[in-house]
Design a protein around this motif. Sequence first.
Motif, PDB file in Angstrom:
ATOM      1  N   VAL A 136       0.659  -1.311  -0.191  1.00  0.00           N
ATOM      2  CA  VAL A 136      -0.103   0.074   0.100  1.00  0.00           C
ATOM      3  C   VAL A 136       0.943   1.312   0.160  1.00  0.00           C
ATOM      4  N   GLY A 137       1.953   1.336   0.742  1.00  0.00           N
ATOM      5  CA  GLY A 137       2.868   2.398   0.853  1.00  0.00           C
ATOM      6  C   GLY A 137       3.697   2.547  -0.425  1.00  0.00           C
ATOM      7  N   GLY A 138       3.812   1.514  -1.329  1.00  0.00           N
ATOM      8  CA  GLY A 138       4.333   1.744  -2.657  1.00  0.00           C
ATOM      9  C   GLY A 138       3.469   2.171  -3.486  1.00  0.00           C
ATOM     10  N   PHE A 139       2.385   2.242  -3.420  1.00  0.00           N
ATOM     11  CA  PHE A 139       1.259   2.737  -4.296  1.00  0.00           C
ATOM     12  C   PHE A 139       1.356   4.068  -4.312  1.00  0.00           C
ATOM     13  N   PHE A 140       1.276   4.755  -2.733  1.00  0.00           N
ATOM     14  CA  PHE A 140       1.251   6.010  -2.683  1.00  0.00           C
ATOM     15  C   PHE A 140       2.584   6.934  -2.968  1.00  0.00           C
ATOM     16  N   ARG A 141       3.469   6.059  -2.602  1.00  0.00           N
ATOM     17  CA  ARG A 141       4.904   6.504  -3.199  1.00  0.00           C
ATOM     18  C   ARG A 141       5.297   6.868  -4.600  1.00  0.00           C
ATOM     19  N   SER A 142       4.524   5.685  -5.149  1.00  0.00           N
ATOM     20  CA  SER A 142       4.911   5.896  -6.750  1.00  0.00           C
ATOM     21  C   SER A 142       3.835   7.090  -7.374  1.00  0.00           C
ATOM     22  N   LEU A 143       2.717   7.222  -6.715  1.00  0.00           N
ATOM     23  CA  LEU A 143       1.742   8.206  -7.206  1.00  0.00           C
ATOM     24  C   LEU A 143       2.416   9.732  -7.090  1.00  0.00           C
ATOM     25  N   GLN A 144       3.244   9.607  -5.673  1.00  0.00           N
ATOM     26  CA  GLN A 144       3.848  11.107  -5.436  1.00  0.00           C
ATOM     27  C   GLN A 144       4.988  11.299  -6.517  1.00  0.00           C
ATOM     28  N   PHE A 145       5.883  10.224  -6.560  1.00  0.00           N
ATOM     29  CA  PHE A 145       7.000  10.321  -7.704  1.00  0.00           C
ATOM     30  C   PHE A 145       6.510  10.884  -9.083  1.00  0.00           C
ATOM     31  N   THR A 146       5.268  10.108  -9.402  1.00  0.00           N
ATOM     32  CA  THR A 146       4.844  10.374 -10.865  1.00  0.00           C
ATOM     33  C   THR A 146       4.417  11.753 -10.951  1.00  0.00           C
ATOM     34  N   ALA A 147       3.641  12.387  -9.827  1.00  0.00           N
ATOM     35  CA  ALA A 147       3.237  13.626  -9.892  1.00  0.00           C
ATOM     36  C   ALA A 147       4.557  14.576  -9.834  1.00  0.00           C
ATOM     37  N   ILE A 148       5.479  14.351  -9.042  1.00  0.00           N
ATOM     38  CA  ILE A 148       6.425  15.274  -8.939  1.00  0.00           C
ATOM     39  C   ILE A 148       7.339  15.486 -10.193  1.00  0.00           C
ATOM     40  N   ASN A 149       7.683  14.157 -10.796  1.00  0.00           N
ATOM     41  CA  ASN A 149       8.155  14.096 -12.045  1.00  0.00           C
ATOM     42  C   ASN A 149       7.536  14.926 -13.369  1.00  0.00           C
ATOM     43  N   THR A 150       6.352  14.664 -13.284  1.00  0.00           N
ATOM     44  CA  THR A 150       5.635  15.327 -14.441  1.00  0.00           C
ATOM     45  C   THR A 150       5.275  16.882 -13.961  1.00  0.00           C
ATOM     46  N   LEU A 151       5.021  17.309 -12.650  1.00  0.00           N
ATOM     47  CA  LEU A 151       4.802  18.764 -12.415  1.00  0.00           C
ATOM     48  C   LEU A 151       5.850  19.674 -12.690  1.00  0.00           C
ATOM     49  N   ALA A 152       7.219  19.095 -12.542  1.00  0.00           N
ATOM     50  CA  ALA A 152       8.301  19.752 -12.739  1.00  0.00           C
ATOM     51  C   ALA A 152       8.367  20.452 -14.277  1.00  0.00           C
ATOM     52  N   TYR A 153       7.938  19.839 -15.212  1.00  0.00           N
ATOM     53  CA  TYR A 153       7.888  20.346 -16.556  1.00  0.00           C
ATOM     54  C   TYR A 153       6.608  20.982 -17.233  1.00  0.00           C
ATOM     55  N   ALA A 154       5.873  21.090 -16.310  1.00  0.00           N
ATOM     56  CA  ALA A 154       4.446  21.721 -16.651  1.00  0.00           C
ATOM     57  C   ALA A 154       4.642  23.084 -17.312  1.00  0.00           C
ATOM     58  N   GLU A 155       5.353  23.998 -16.684  1.00  0.00           N
ATOM     59  CA  GLU A 155       5.483  25.451 -17.012  1.00  0.00           C
ATOM     60  C   GLU A 155       6.492  25.563 -18.023  1.00  0.00           C
ATOM     61  N   VAL A 156       7.484  24.521 -18.292  1.00  0.00           N
ATOM     62  CA  VAL A 156       8.747  24.811 -18.916  1.00  0.00           C
ATOM     63  C   VAL A 156       8.528  24.906 -20.431  1.00  0.00           C
ATOM     64  N   GLU A 157       9.283  25.950 -21.028  1.00  0.00           N
ATOM     65  CA  GLU A 157       8.872  26.115 -22.524  1.00  0.00           C
ATOM     66  C   GLU A 157       9.878  25.250 -23.178  1.00  0.00           C
ATOM     67  N   PRO A 158       9.401  24.551 -24.375  1.00  0.00           N
ATOM     68  CA  PRO A 158      10.394  23.498 -25.122  1.00  0.00           C
ATOM     69  C   PRO A 158      11.773  23.847 -25.247  1.00  0.00           C
ATOM     70  N   ASP A 159      12.151  25.187 -25.410  1.00  0.00           N
ATOM     71  CA  ASP A 159      13.511  25.388 -25.777  1.00  0.00           C
ATOM     72  C   ASP A 159      14.346  25.382 -24.378  1.00  0.00           C
TER      73      ASP A 159
END
Length: 502
Positions: A371-394
């Motif tokens: 169960v803990g692995g599920f929530f940790r994986s969800l958090q890592f996915t969100a952190i990794n994706t969020l980092a690039y949300a506002e970054v311009e392509p260049d």
Amino acid sequence: MLPLLSGSPEISMNKERLIPLIVATALFMENMDSTVIATSLPAIAADIGSSPLTLKLAITSYLLALAVFIPASGWTADRFGPRTVFSVAVAVFIMGSIGCALSSSVTDFVIARIVQGLGGAMMTPVGRLVLLRSIDKSALVNAMAWVTVPALIGPVIGPPLGGFITTYLTWHWIFLINIPIGLLGIFMALRYIDPIRVENPERFDLYGLVLAGIGLGGIAFGLSVAGLNLLPWPVVIALVAIGCISMTLYVIHARRTASPVLDFALLRLPTMRASIIGGFMFRLGIGSLPFLLPLLMQVGFGLSPLRSGLVTFASAVGAMGMKTLAARIIRTFGFRNVMTINAVVSSIFLAACALFTVATPLLLIMILLVVGGFFRSLQFTAINTLAYAEVEPDLMSRATTLVSVNQQLAVSAGVAVGAASVELTMWFHHVSELNASLFAPAFMVVAVISTLSAYFFYEMPADAGHQVSGRGVVVVSPPERDAEPEETAATETANARDQRLG
């Protein structure tokens, strides 16, 4: 360009599935290899005529190579193309693996691990860059879910796999299995990844690379050595101090150059800032788990390395179960809500490890880890994706470099904090040998640090990351503009978009 650039839905769907898997395969190879070696150090040391303590240099030299060469990955990808650099990085990693398998002395082994580190330093950030430049932002959460899984599975599957290979085969196969995996990754990358290339790459910041390399190398190497008890504490403190001084000089230098190897100006973006600062604290806590848990199972509970590895592998099962639900959860509740609450929930499961005793049923431990692995994986996915949300392509190459450096430092810091907590507990209780009761304070310390990350996620705007989550903003037309509904909707949608992008 390859035929893959065609706009057909079938090809687009294939890209969304294949490219994350290609990148994930390479990252899995690296994450697994960095942990599988720990279990087999005694056998390797005996075979090449060394001691396990001396051979720990192989682990620290690998981490040092990562820290030194990661800052150069962004410029290298822009200069030669992400597909080319990614493929070459995998090839270099394979060469390092072959060198490890053929080593007959400590010197040979350490040099081969440095070569592996060079390949890994380019493989991780450039792999993410390939993903970011090949996948539309609207599909990024699903793609990151696939890429996140190997980062979680590798550290937990490494120890039991290393124990199995060392027991039933020879330690050489730990490195030789990378050859077919890597060759398949190169073939798939050349076949399915587009040859995207920046037209006018920036000038290479050599002076900045030297400062950043010394800084990151000193900090990461010092923290890693602290976790391994390889050098006296004064030497460790000196290494970290030199690293901090060099990084301070780099920050001053970075403000005066137009093309820094580590662009801290990206921290002005709220989503990047939350992902870097909050993500560092969360990773620091969770990153200590692969270090503390096997020690608790083996030293504290007396389990064999193989049995201990099978127990800790439960967290990987939870991580794999998350990948199909992450995008739906984030789209429904939004990044800020999910990451704030989930940081606390994940930390609670981390703190629960402090309650494990010899009398705790292994089935209960495994359920909590799943169960803990599920929530940790969800958090890592969100952190990794969020980092690039506002970054311009260049600026994507700079962003992937900054994120990769942050992750490397967080993992090193997590091991150091976990190890230091155990040692302080031993000193406080005046004991010289490890036992199960000494691990509880360490789990609580790292759990508290992970919990504090929730503050930085809560500080984000309510609509943070909507560009990639698909969680749209509903706009209602004012009554007085009913005569022009289409124009009103278009104008307000544009205004909402402008507000989201700052």
